[in-house]
Design a protein around this motif. Sequence first.
Motif, mmCIF file in Angstrom:
data_model
loop_
_atom_site.group_PDB
_atom_site.id
_atom_site.type_symbol
_atom_site.label_atom_id
_atom_site.label_comp_id
_atom_site.label_asym_id
_atom_site.label_seq_id
_atom_site.Cartn_x
_atom_site.Cartn_y
_atom_site.Cartn_z
ATOM 1 N N TYR A 269 79.941 -10.398 129.220
ATOM 2 C CA TYR A 269 79.964 -11.858 129.183
ATOM 3 C C TYR A 269 78.568 -12.446 129.363
ATOM 4 N N VAL A 270 77.729 -11.793 130.178
ATOM 5 C CA VAL A 270 76.362 -12.274 130.358
ATOM 6 C C VAL A 270 75.604 -12.210 129.033
ATOM 7 N N HIS A 271 75.773 -11.119 128.290
ATOM 8 C CA HIS A 271 75.121 -10.985 126.987
ATOM 9 C C HIS A 271 75.604 -12.083 126.029
ATOM 10 N N LEU A 272 76.910 -12.346 126.031
ATOM 11 C CA LEU A 272 77.463 -13.371 125.145
ATOM 12 C C LEU A 272 76.937 -14.754 125.494
ATOM 13 N N ILE A 273 77.022 -15.111 126.781
ATOM 14 C CA ILE A 273 76.563 -16.435 127.216
ATOM 15 C C ILE A 273 75.066 -16.572 126.954
ATOM 16 N N GLY A 274 74.306 -15.526 127.283
ATOM 17 C CA GLY A 274 72.860 -15.572 127.139
ATOM 18 C C GLY A 274 72.412 -15.810 125.707
ATOM 19 N N GLU A 275 73.019 -15.096 124.765
ATOM 20 C CA GLU A 275 72.641 -15.286 123.360
ATOM 21 C C GLU A 275 72.776 -16.747 122.939
ATOM 22 N N SER A 276 73.937 -17.319 123.228
ATOM 23 C CA SER A 276 74.176 -18.701 122.815
ATOM 24 C C SER A 276 73.296 -19.676 123.586
ATOM 25 N N MET A 277 73.033 -19.384 124.839
ATOM 26 C CA MET A 277 72.218 -20.270 125.659
ATOM 27 C C MET A 277 70.773 -20.320 125.156
ATOM 28 N N PHE A 278 70.202 -19.163 124.821
ATOM 29 C CA PHE A 278 68.829 -19.147 124.318
ATOM 30 C C PHE A 278 68.721 -19.792 122.934
ATOM 31 N N TRP A 279 69.734 -19.609 122.087
ATOM 32 C CA TRP A 279 69.714 -20.286 120.790
ATOM 33 C C TRP A 279 69.814 -21.798 120.969
#
Length: 427
Positions: A269-279
Amino acid sequence: MSLRGVTDEDLKAVLSENLTPSDSIKTRERLFGREKTLRTIDRAFASPGRQIFIFGDRGVGKTSLALTAAYLHTGIENLPVYVMCGKTNNFGQTIQAIGNALIPVEQRMEKPSSGGGFNFNLPGGMGGVGLSGGTQSAAAIPVPQSLNEALDIIRYVAAKRNTTTIVIVDELERIDSTPEREKFAEFIRNIPELNANVRFIFCGIMHDVTELLQSHPSAGRILETIELKRLNHDDLWKILSVVATKLNVELQQEALIRVGQVSDGFPHYVHLIGESMFWSMFDDPEEVRKSDSRHYKEGIKGALQRTEAALKAQYEKATQKYRNTQEFEEALWALADSTSDRRQIAEIYDGSYKWIMGKRSDRPLLPRERLNQRYLSLRKDTHSRIVVGHGSGWFSFREAIMRGYVRLKAEDNGIDLGKHHNTAGMK
């Protein structure tokens, strides 16, 4: 481009290198919080005949740990053999797949030779008769019909390599048949008799280990059983902090805390949230030097859209009914409002449900008995069996990874679960 000095290609490169929600990790520097476990595996492999069994919740990172340990032990010049169990696989097919992994795929996929012969079609669609030569016979390992044949396949694998070979057998829990599980247990018990330079890493859930050791207690002398638990908050934060440093941007502390709470210890979930957050930061019309709540919210929305389809389907089947959809959702949110695996209805009601409904002032507060009935319904097939009952009003999620998805859903609806609890001990 609102991350200073970062181009579209730069961001893609950094994210693909560090945030991989759809792929396993294979390198030590990206496997946060697992150093002690990697040392345990390394020392176990120093003991002759010792094999590894990694068990834990689905999504906790068993495959990443197994692959990283394998690469550390053998190096990139001797790739590990990786096979995955499936609902339709049996023991023999799994062992066959291990042997086939040493045969180039193009050789296995070619059609068997039928000798020379005639063909009746020429290039360009013109009619005619031509002579064709025979094709090469396909090379493939047969399915073993006995334990001895299975062991012979492993000897073959060892003979094909000059150094140690690591074999990873993943998702052992998908083998439902008790007789097939018995074959695995008997096979494991005999691995040390091979005297071959092959080591195994099995991955499954606690039930697999318990069943294995109950049916074959002697396997306990062979297996190093390693329980992989969810990551603590500090290690979850490192996943995102490393990316932020490379992009020269600061992450809001509140966002890091919330990501740690929402993800429930699951790095996926951290990887998923992080990707969208940085974009989201990259797409911001203003230059971003520090993230804010907008970027975090976009991270939550993006994670929900891209999360595993099976989790979405389970949640929707559990909650999307002609009546009472919101009641089922609120019941799941209340159950997810704690890191405890099992919760009692009185504690859920007073400690979580009332607080949630206080934030949803337009919604009626159910009596405790009716909330209990919602949990009893959520145990049924008609509701995906998403919840498990443990007697006397105790409930839990059937799979711990679902709690993280439920937290994402609640967060997207403005319910920040866990925030009102004392999280001092939730490292």
